[in-house]
Each structure stands twice: as structure tokens, then as C-alpha cells.
Design a protein around this motif. Structure first.
Motif, PDB file in Angstrom:
ATOM      1  N   ARG A  43       0.174   9.017  -0.862  1.00 17.22           N
ATOM      2  CA  ARG A  43      -0.870  10.024  -1.111  1.00 17.22           C
ATOM      3  C   ARG A  43      -1.470  10.539   0.186  1.00 17.22           C
ATOM      4  O   ARG A  43      -1.746  11.727   0.323  1.00 17.22           O
ATOM      5  CB  ARG A  43      -1.966   9.438  -1.992  1.00 17.22           C
ATOM      6  CG  ARG A  43      -1.594   9.440  -3.477  1.00 17.22           C
ATOM      7  CD  ARG A  43      -2.717   8.925  -4.269  1.00 17.22           C
ATOM      8  NE  ARG A  43      -2.596   7.461  -4.074  1.00 17.22           N
ATOM      9  CZ  ARG A  43      -3.161   6.554  -4.825  1.00 17.22           C
ATOM     10  NH1 ARG A  43      -3.962   6.897  -5.767  1.00 17.22           N
ATOM     11  NH2 ARG A  43      -2.971   5.284  -4.616  1.00 17.22           N
ATOM     12  N   ALA A  44      -1.650   9.632   1.170  1.00 20.94           N
ATOM     13  CA  ALA A  44      -2.197  10.061   2.453  1.00 20.94           C
ATOM     14  C   ALA A  44      -1.216  10.978   3.166  1.00 20.94           C
ATOM     15  O   ALA A  44      -1.623  11.956   3.815  1.00 20.94           O
ATOM     16  CB  ALA A  44      -2.508   8.849   3.325  1.00 20.94           C
ATOM     17  N   PHE A  79       0.812  -1.205   0.000  1.00 21.10           N
ATOM     18  CA  PHE A  79       0.000   0.000   0.000  1.00 21.10           C
ATOM     19  C   PHE A  79       0.855   1.268   0.000  1.00 21.10           C
ATOM     20  O   PHE A  79       0.401   2.320   0.447  1.00 21.10           O
ATOM     21  CB  PHE A  79      -0.948  -0.005   1.208  1.00 21.10           C
ATOM     22  CG  PHE A  79      -1.938  -1.140   1.161  1.00 21.10           C
ATOM     23  CD1 PHE A  79      -2.970  -1.137   0.238  1.00 21.10           C
ATOM     24  CD2 PHE A  79      -1.816  -2.216   2.027  1.00 21.10           C
ATOM     25  CE1 PHE A  79      -3.871  -2.176   0.190  1.00 21.10           C
ATOM     26  CE2 PHE A  79      -2.709  -3.259   1.982  1.00 21.10           C
ATOM     27  CZ  PHE A  79      -3.745  -3.255   1.055  1.00 21.10           C
ATOM     28  N   VAL A  85      -7.637  -2.000   3.439  1.00 18.64           N
ATOM     29  CA  VAL A  85      -6.690  -1.144   4.148  1.00 18.64           C
ATOM     30  C   VAL A  85      -7.178  -0.899   5.579  1.00 18.64           C
ATOM     31  O   VAL A  85      -6.397  -0.968   6.530  1.00 18.64           O
ATOM     32  CB  VAL A  85      -6.495   0.188   3.395  1.00 18.64           C
ATOM     33  CG1 VAL A  85      -5.641   1.148   4.197  1.00 18.64           C
ATOM     34  CG2 VAL A  85      -5.881  -0.063   2.036  1.00 18.64           C
ATOM     35  N   PRO A  94       1.767   3.349  -2.457  1.00 20.00           N
ATOM     36  CA  PRO A  94       1.196   4.507  -3.149  1.00 20.00           C
ATOM     37  C   PRO A  94       0.100   5.205  -2.331  1.00 20.00           C
ATOM     38  O   PRO A  94       0.065   6.436  -2.240  1.00 20.00           O
ATOM     39  CB  PRO A  94       0.623   3.925  -4.442  1.00 20.00           C
ATOM     40  CG  PRO A  94       1.344   2.648  -4.647  1.00 20.00           C
ATOM     41  CD  PRO A  94       1.693   2.148  -3.295  1.00 20.00           C
ATOM     42  N   GLU A  95      -0.766   4.389  -1.703  1.00 22.51           N
ATOM     43  CA  GLU A  95      -1.828   4.978  -0.892  1.00 22.51           C
ATOM     44  C   GLU A  95      -1.258   5.698   0.327  1.00 22.51           C
ATOM     45  O   GLU A  95      -1.738   6.774   0.717  1.00 22.51           O
ATOM     46  CB  GLU A  95      -2.820   3.901  -0.432  1.00 22.51           C
ATOM     47  CG  GLU A  95      -3.707   3.348  -1.539  1.00 22.51           C
ATOM     48  CD  GLU A  95      -3.050   2.195  -2.293  1.00 22.51           C
ATOM     49  OE1 GLU A  95      -1.875   1.885  -2.024  1.00 22.51           O
ATOM     50  OE2 GLU A  95      -3.704   1.634  -3.171  1.00 22.51           O
ATOM     51  N   ILE A  96      -0.240   5.118   0.934  1.00 21.65           N
ATOM     52  CA  ILE A  96       0.397   5.760   2.087  1.00 21.65           C
ATOM     53  C   ILE A  96       1.051   7.070   1.672  1.00 21.65           C
ATOM     54  O   ILE A  96       0.951   8.084   2.383  1.00 21.65           O
ATOM     55  CB  ILE A  96       1.422   4.799   2.740  1.00 21.65           C
ATOM     56  CG1 ILE A  96       0.690   3.600   3.354  1.00 21.65           C
ATOM     57  CG2 ILE A  96       2.257   5.509   3.804  1.00 21.65           C
ATOM     58  CD1 ILE A  96       1.605   2.488   3.828  1.00 21.65           C
ATOM     59  N   ILE A 152      -7.880   9.800   0.105  1.00 21.29           N
ATOM     60  CA  ILE A 152      -8.004   8.531  -0.610  1.00 21.29           C
ATOM     61  C   ILE A 152      -9.336   7.906  -0.231  1.00 21.29           C
ATOM     62  O   ILE A 152      -9.843   8.106   0.875  1.00 21.29           O
ATOM     63  CB  ILE A 152      -6.842   7.562  -0.276  1.00 21.29           C
ATOM     64  CG1 ILE A 152      -6.746   7.319   1.240  1.00 21.29           C
ATOM     65  CG2 ILE A 152      -5.528   8.081  -0.770  1.00 21.29           C
ATOM     66  CD1 ILE A 152      -5.763   6.247   1.620  1.00 21.29           C
ATOM     67  N   ASP A 210     -10.777   2.085   1.580  1.00 22.21           N
ATOM     68  CA  ASP A 210     -10.692   0.720   1.069  1.00 22.21           C
ATOM     69  C   ASP A 210     -10.874  -0.236   2.254  1.00 22.21           C
ATOM     70  O   ASP A 210     -10.145  -0.134   3.247  1.00 22.21           O
ATOM     71  CB  ASP A 210      -9.329   0.508   0.411  1.00 22.21           C
ATOM     72  CG  ASP A 210      -9.193  -0.858  -0.234  1.00 22.21           C
ATOM     73  OD1 ASP A 210     -10.209  -1.568  -0.340  1.00 22.21           O
ATOM     74  OD2 ASP A 210      -8.058  -1.200  -0.627  1.00 22.21           O
TER      75      ASP A 210
END
Length: 131
Positions: free
Chosen positions: A92-93, A86, A105, A88-90, A99, A102
Motif C-alpha cells: 500500500r505504501a 508487513f 513498523v 500488505p502495508e509495504i 497508511i 504503526d
């Protein structure tokens, strides 16, 4: 007879009753040493039992230490895999980009937080063992 003499007589009588079976014959120390020597094999056996139990406890503690180390390493590897998956999501956060929620997550973060928070509590339970 004075009261002091009566008190001494009573004390003498009590001491005679208390010391009636006392063995004060010649050779008392030799008899005590012989009794101690006769009891020595029992103490050697107790010492051997103590050492066996001590070694068993040492082996058990070593096993538990290895199991704890492997458990901690497994948790660390799982956490690293989650971060890697994760990333990329981290990122962006961390940048402040919202985000979408999900469920995977949320479940992963919840389980990680529960494991991290409950680990010290679980370790104090008498029946809790890993490995």
C-alpha cells in the motif's frame, strides 16, 4: 711532522682502538659457522612458534568469518521476515496509499536502518565480536 701525518697517526690510533678485540686468527670462518650451527636449534624453535601462531590466527580468522556470515544471514532472515509480515502495508505504501503510523513498523524500520548504518562502524571497534 706535517698536519697530514698527524691526521694519519690519529686515524691509526682510532682504528687500533676500534679493532682491538677483533678475532682475525686462522679458522675465523669455521668458528663463525660453528656459532651459527649452535644457534640453529633456537631458530628452528622460533620457526615452530611462528607456525603455531600463524595457525592459531588462521583458525581465529576462520571462526570470525563464519560468525560474520551467520550474523549476516540472521539479519537477512529477520529482514525477510519483516518484509513478509508487513507485505500488505509495504504494498500500500508503494502504491501511494497513506497508511496509519504503526509503532511496531516504525520501530522495526528504525532498528533495521540503525543496524545497517552502524554495522561498518561497529566492526572497527576493537572489542566488538559476534559469535
Amino acid at each position: 711532522m706535517s698536519s697530514e701525518d698527524a691526521g694519519m697517526a690519529a686515524l691509526d690510533a682510532r682504528l687500533r682502538r676500534a679493532m682491538h678485540g677483533l678475532d682475525a686468527r686462522a679458522g675465523f670462518e669455521a668458528r663463525v659457522r660453528a656459532r651459527i650451527a649452535a644457534a640453529a636449534p633456537v631458530s628452528a624453535d622460533l620457526r615452530a612458534q611462528f607456525e603455531e601462531r600463524r595457525e592459531a590466527v588462521r583458525r581465529r580468522l576462520r571462526r570470525e568469518a563464519w560468525a560474520n556470515g551467520i550474523s549476516i544471514a540472521g539479519i537477512g532472515i529477520a529482514a525477510a521476515a519483516l518484509v513478509w509480515r508487513f507485505a500488505p502495508e509495504i504494498g500500500r505504501a508503494a502504491a501511494g496509499v497513506p497508511i496509519p503510523a504503526d509503532p511496531v513498523v516504525i520501530a522495526a524500520v528504525t532498528l533495521a536502518a540503525l543496524a545497517f548504518g552502524l554495522w561498518p562502524v561497529l566492526r572497527t571497534l576493537p572489542g566488538f565480536r559476534i559469535g
